[in-house]
Design a protein around this motif. Structure first.
Motif, PDB file in Angstrom:
ATOM      1  N   ASP A  84      22.498  29.890  34.446  1.00  9.91           N
ATOM      2  CA  ASP A  84      20.989  29.939  34.663  1.00  9.91           C
ATOM      3  C   ASP A  84      21.280  30.439  35.853  1.00  9.91           C
ATOM      4  OD1 ASP A  84      20.243  29.139  32.191  1.00  9.91           O
ATOM      5  OD2 ASP A  84      21.141  26.987  32.934  1.00  9.91           O
ATOM      6  N   GLY A  85      21.108  31.394  35.912  1.00 13.14           N
ATOM      7  CA  GLY A  85      21.233  31.866  37.569  1.00 13.14           C
ATOM      8  C   GLY A  85      22.423  32.380  37.807  1.00 13.14           C
ATOM      9  N   ALA A  86      23.125  32.964  37.254  1.00 14.73           N
ATOM     10  CA  ALA A  86      24.626  33.471  37.566  1.00 14.73           C
ATOM     11  C   ALA A  86      24.882  34.796  36.982  1.00 14.73           C
ATOM     12  CB  ALA A  86      25.383  32.578  38.862  1.00 14.73           C
ATOM     13  N   LEU A  87      25.608  35.613  37.448  1.00 12.78           N
ATOM     14  CA  LEU A  87      26.287  36.705  37.024  1.00 12.78           C
ATOM     15  C   LEU A  87      27.924  36.953  37.402  1.00 12.78           C
ATOM     16  CD1 LEU A  87      24.910  39.916  35.170  1.00 12.78           C
ATOM     17  CD2 LEU A  87      26.740  40.183  36.952  1.00 12.78           C
ATOM     18  N   THR A  88      28.503  36.853  36.380  1.00 11.45           N
ATOM     19  CA  THR A  88      29.729  37.138  36.763  1.00 11.45           C
ATOM     20  C   THR A  88      30.241  37.982  36.289  1.00 11.45           C
ATOM     21  OG1 THR A  88      30.530  34.602  37.313  1.00 11.45           O
ATOM     22  CG2 THR A  88      32.245  36.081  36.909  1.00 11.45           C
ATOM     23  N   LEU A  89      31.002  39.100  36.413  1.00 14.00           N
ATOM     24  CA  LEU A  89      32.238  40.388  36.295  1.00 14.00           C
ATOM     25  C   LEU A  89      33.773  39.919  36.552  1.00 14.00           C
ATOM     26  CD1 LEU A  89      31.515  43.370  34.957  1.00 14.00           C
ATOM     27  CD2 LEU A  89      31.439  43.577  37.820  1.00 14.00           C
ATOM     28  N   SER A  90      33.966  40.408  35.252  1.00 16.09           N
ATOM     29  CA  SER A  90      35.210  40.129  35.509  1.00 16.09           C
ATOM     30  C   SER A  90      36.213  40.480  34.504  1.00 16.09           C
ATOM     31  CB  SER A  90      36.116  38.836  35.103  1.00 16.09           C
ATOM     32  OG  SER A  90      35.629  38.558  33.953  1.00 16.09           O
ATOM     33  N   ARG A  91      37.542  41.423  34.861  1.00 14.83           N
ATOM     34  CA  ARG A  91      37.984  41.730  33.462  1.00 14.83           C
ATOM     35  C   ARG A  91      38.536  41.232  32.780  1.00 14.83           C
ATOM     36  NH1 ARG A  91      38.952  46.871  32.344  1.00 14.83           N
ATOM     37  NH2 ARG A  91      39.355  48.124  34.713  1.00 14.83           N
TER      38      ARG A  91
ATOM     39  N   PHE B 201      46.376  42.969  40.951  1.00 19.34           N
ATOM     40  CA  PHE B 201      45.021  42.043  41.823  1.00 19.34           C
ATOM     41  C   PHE B 201      43.537  42.701  40.290  1.00 19.34           C
ATOM     42  CE2 PHE B 201      40.483  43.195  43.957  1.00 19.34           C
ATOM     43  CZ  PHE B 201      40.422  42.562  43.875  1.00 19.34           C
ATOM     44  N   SER B 202      42.869  41.445  40.613  1.00 17.64           N
ATOM     45  CA  SER B 202      42.239  42.255  39.345  1.00 17.64           C
ATOM     46  C   SER B 202      40.832  41.945  39.635  1.00 17.64           C
ATOM     47  CB  SER B 202      42.270  41.102  38.344  1.00 17.64           C
ATOM     48  OG  SER B 202      41.702  41.298  36.484  1.00 17.64           O
ATOM     49  N   PRO B 203      39.781  42.066  40.302  1.00 17.74           N
ATOM     50  CA  PRO B 203      38.995  42.427  40.726  1.00 17.74           C
ATOM     51  C   PRO B 203      37.721  41.143  39.849  1.00 17.74           C
ATOM     52  CG  PRO B 203      38.914  44.429  40.429  1.00 17.74           C
ATOM     53  CD  PRO B 203      39.774  43.791  39.198  1.00 17.74           C
ATOM     54  N   VAL B 204      36.824  40.264  40.359  1.00 17.16           N
ATOM     55  CA  VAL B 204      36.003  39.619  39.748  1.00 17.16           C
ATOM     56  C   VAL B 204      34.777  39.510  41.072  1.00 17.16           C
ATOM     57  CG1 VAL B 204      35.457  36.799  39.265  1.00 17.16           C
ATOM     58  CG2 VAL B 204      37.263  38.179  38.929  1.00 17.16           C
ATOM     59  N   VAL B 205      33.768  39.822  40.832  1.00 18.18           N
ATOM     60  CA  VAL B 205      32.907  39.707  41.251  1.00 18.18           C
ATOM     61  C   VAL B 205      31.163  38.214  40.542  1.00 18.18           C
ATOM     62  CG1 VAL B 205      30.557  40.903  42.095  1.00 18.18           C
ATOM     63  CG2 VAL B 205      32.648  41.976  42.349  1.00 18.18           C
ATOM     64  N   GLU B 206      30.349  37.594  41.327  1.00 21.59           N
ATOM     65  CA  GLU B 206      29.932  36.451  41.243  1.00 21.59           C
ATOM     66  C   GLU B 206      28.874  36.909  41.585  1.00 21.59           C
ATOM     67  OE1 GLU B 206      30.489  31.892  40.132  1.00 21.59           O
ATOM     68  OE2 GLU B 206      30.303  32.482  42.125  1.00 21.59           O
ATOM     69  N   ILE B 207      27.555  37.055  41.109  1.00 22.37           N
ATOM     70  CA  ILE B 207      26.199  37.250  41.788  1.00 22.37           C
ATOM     71  C   ILE B 207      25.342  35.912  41.091  1.00 22.37           C
ATOM     72  CG2 ILE B 207      24.647  38.378  42.148  1.00 22.37           C
ATOM     73  CD1 ILE B 207      26.465  40.745  42.306  1.00 22.37           C
ATOM     74  N   THR B 208      25.157  35.367  42.596  1.00 23.00           N
ATOM     75  CA  THR B 208      24.159  33.922  42.247  1.00 23.00           C
ATOM     76  C   THR B 208      22.652  33.961  43.088  1.00 23.00           C
ATOM     77  OG1 THR B 208      24.816  32.849  43.895  1.00 23.00           O
ATOM     78  CG2 THR B 208      25.524  32.273  41.637  1.00 23.00           C
ATOM     79  N   THR B 209      21.807  33.410  42.416  1.00 22.64           N
ATOM     80  CA  THR B 209      20.318  33.762  43.301  1.00 22.64           C
ATOM     81  C   THR B 209      20.066  32.806  43.929  1.00 22.64           C
ATOM     82  OG1 THR B 209      19.148  32.236  40.935  1.00 22.64           O
ATOM     83  CG2 THR B 209      19.726  35.033  41.184  1.00 22.64           C
ATOM     84  N   GLU B 210      19.486  32.960  45.557  1.00 19.33           N
ATOM     85  CA  GLU B 210      19.579  32.532  46.193  1.00 19.33           C
ATOM     86  C   GLU B 210      18.148  32.331  46.815  1.00 19.33           C
ATOM     87  OE1 GLU B 210      22.433  31.665  50.284  1.00 19.33           O
ATOM     88  OE2 GLU B 210      23.013  30.376  48.243  1.00 19.33           O
ATOM     89  N   GLY B 211      17.469  31.656  47.062  1.00 21.25           N
ATOM     90  CA  GLY B 211      15.741  32.346  47.341  1.00 21.25           C
ATOM     91  C   GLY B 211      15.307  33.417  47.000  1.00 21.25           C
TER      92      GLY B 211
ATOM     93  N   ALA C 189      33.150  37.830  46.205  1.00 22.95           N
ATOM     94  CA  ALA C 189      34.194  38.494  45.504  1.00 22.95           C
ATOM     95  C   ALA C 189      35.042  38.654  46.001  1.00 22.95           C
ATOM     96  CB  ALA C 189      33.715  40.084  45.902  1.00 22.95           C
ATOM     97  N   GLY C 190      36.069  38.662  44.727  1.00 20.01           N
ATOM     98  CA  GLY C 190      37.562  38.454  45.020  1.00 20.01           C
ATOM     99  C   GLY C 190      38.153  38.793  43.730  1.00 20.01           C
ATOM    100  N   GLY C 191      39.244  38.085  43.769  1.00 17.42           N
ATOM    101  CA  GLY C 191      39.325  38.219  42.022  1.00 17.42           C
ATOM    102  C   GLY C 191      40.956  37.486  41.893  1.00 17.42           C
ATOM    103  N   GLN C 192      41.310  38.041  40.869  1.00 16.36           N
ATOM    104  CA  GLN C 192      42.817  36.822  40.393  1.00 16.36           C
ATOM    105  C   GLN C 192      43.653  38.317  40.992  1.00 16.36           C
ATOM    106  OE1 GLN C 192      42.797  36.748  36.042  1.00 16.36           O
ATOM    107  NE2 GLN C 192      45.396  35.769  36.192  1.00 16.36           N
ATOM    108  N   VAL C 193      44.825  37.455  41.573  1.00 21.89           N
ATOM    109  CA  VAL C 193      46.597  37.898  42.176  1.00 21.89           C
ATOM    110  C   VAL C 193      47.423  37.348  41.112  1.00 21.89           C
ATOM    111  CG1 VAL C 193      47.732  38.509  43.733  1.00 21.89           C
ATOM    112  CG2 VAL C 193      45.226  38.590  44.343  1.00 21.89           C
TER     113      VAL C 193
ATOM    114  N   ALA D 250      27.300  43.801  41.048  1.00 27.40           N
ATOM    115  CA  ALA D 250      28.524  43.641  40.502  1.00 27.40           C
ATOM    116  C   ALA D 250      29.590  45.295  40.633  1.00 27.40           C
ATOM    117  CB  ALA D 250      28.010  43.027  39.735  1.00 27.40           C
ATOM    118  N   HIS D 251      28.814  45.713  40.250  1.00 31.90           N
ATOM    119  CA  HIS D 251      29.500  47.166  39.670  1.00 31.90           C
ATOM    120  C   HIS D 251      29.625  48.293  41.141  1.00 31.90           C
ATOM    121  CE1 HIS D 251      30.581  47.120  35.642  1.00 31.90           C
ATOM    122  NE2 HIS D 251      29.708  46.772  35.130  1.00 31.90           N
ATOM    123  N   GLN D 252      28.825  48.330  41.965  1.00 38.31           N
ATOM    124  CA  GLN D 252      29.532  48.838  43.102  1.00 38.31           C
ATOM    125  C   GLN D 252      30.399  47.577  44.070  1.00 38.31           C
ATOM    126  OE1 GLN D 252      27.923  52.164  43.773  1.00 38.31           O
ATOM    127  NE2 GLN D 252      27.408  51.711  42.076  1.00 38.31           N
ATOM    128  N   ILE D 253      30.268  46.144  44.231  1.00 40.61           N
ATOM    129  CA  ILE D 253      30.970  46.101  45.016  1.00 40.61           C
ATOM    130  C   ILE D 253      32.738  45.762  44.447  1.00 40.61           C
ATOM    131  CG2 ILE D 253      31.679  43.522  45.499  1.00 40.61           C
ATOM    132  CD1 ILE D 253      28.094  42.704  46.513  1.00 40.61           C
TER     133      ILE D 253
END
Length: 142
Positions: free
Chosen positions: A12-19, A59-69, A76-80, A42-45
């Motif tokens: 609900d209101g969030a998308l996470t892109l991860s490997r 390093f394995s990138p993770v981007v989480e995007i949530t709607t806020e207002g 953005a960051g990830g697992q190391v 998310a893909h661009q970031i």
């Protein structure tokens, strides 16, 4: 045939892109951006983050995007695998705050999905050609 190696998790209101699943943030930075397509964003970031941090071992990138207002909150960051360098969060923050990158991301995320793909239906100006081809086939088949 290609396949995507990225996991897209929607809640609900969030998308996470991860490997990898589950997505894990060993290192992260946050920013806010205007509304747009969260998956494209998310893909661009992720791409920019990977370009800058690909030398970070494990390093394995993770981007989480949530709607806020009216906009989006980006984490953005990830697992190391292994030790996380002290400057990793700062490098991610630099990526997220780069004005040229932000403008490109927002521009890309604001595009209509599929805008670059031509509609498969006939254009109004070409419809007579398609109709003529269909008529010719039906007349010659007897």
């Amino acid at each position: 045939m290609t396949r995507t190696l990225w996991h897209i998790t929607r809640t609900d209101g969030a998308l996470t892109l991860s490997r990898r699943l589950p997505a894990r943030f060993d290192v992260a930075a946050e920013t806010a951006l205007p509304a747009g397509d969260p998956l494209r964003l998310a893909h661009q970031i992720r791409q920019d983050m990977w370009r800058k941090l690909q030398s970070l071992r494990g390093f394995s990138p993770v981007v989480e995007i949530t709607t806020e207002g009216q906009g989006l909150k980006v984490r953005a960051g990830g697992q190391v695998t292994g030790r996380v360098p002290g400057n990793a969060a700062g490098q991610i923050a630099e990526i997220l705050e780069n004005p040229a990158s932000r403008a490109r991301w927002v521009r890309h995320a604001g595009r209509r999905q599929g805008a670059g793909l031509r509609d498969s239906r006939a254009d109004a100006g070409d419809s007579h050609r398609f109709a003529a081809k269909i008529d010719m086939k039906s007349e010659s088949a007897s």
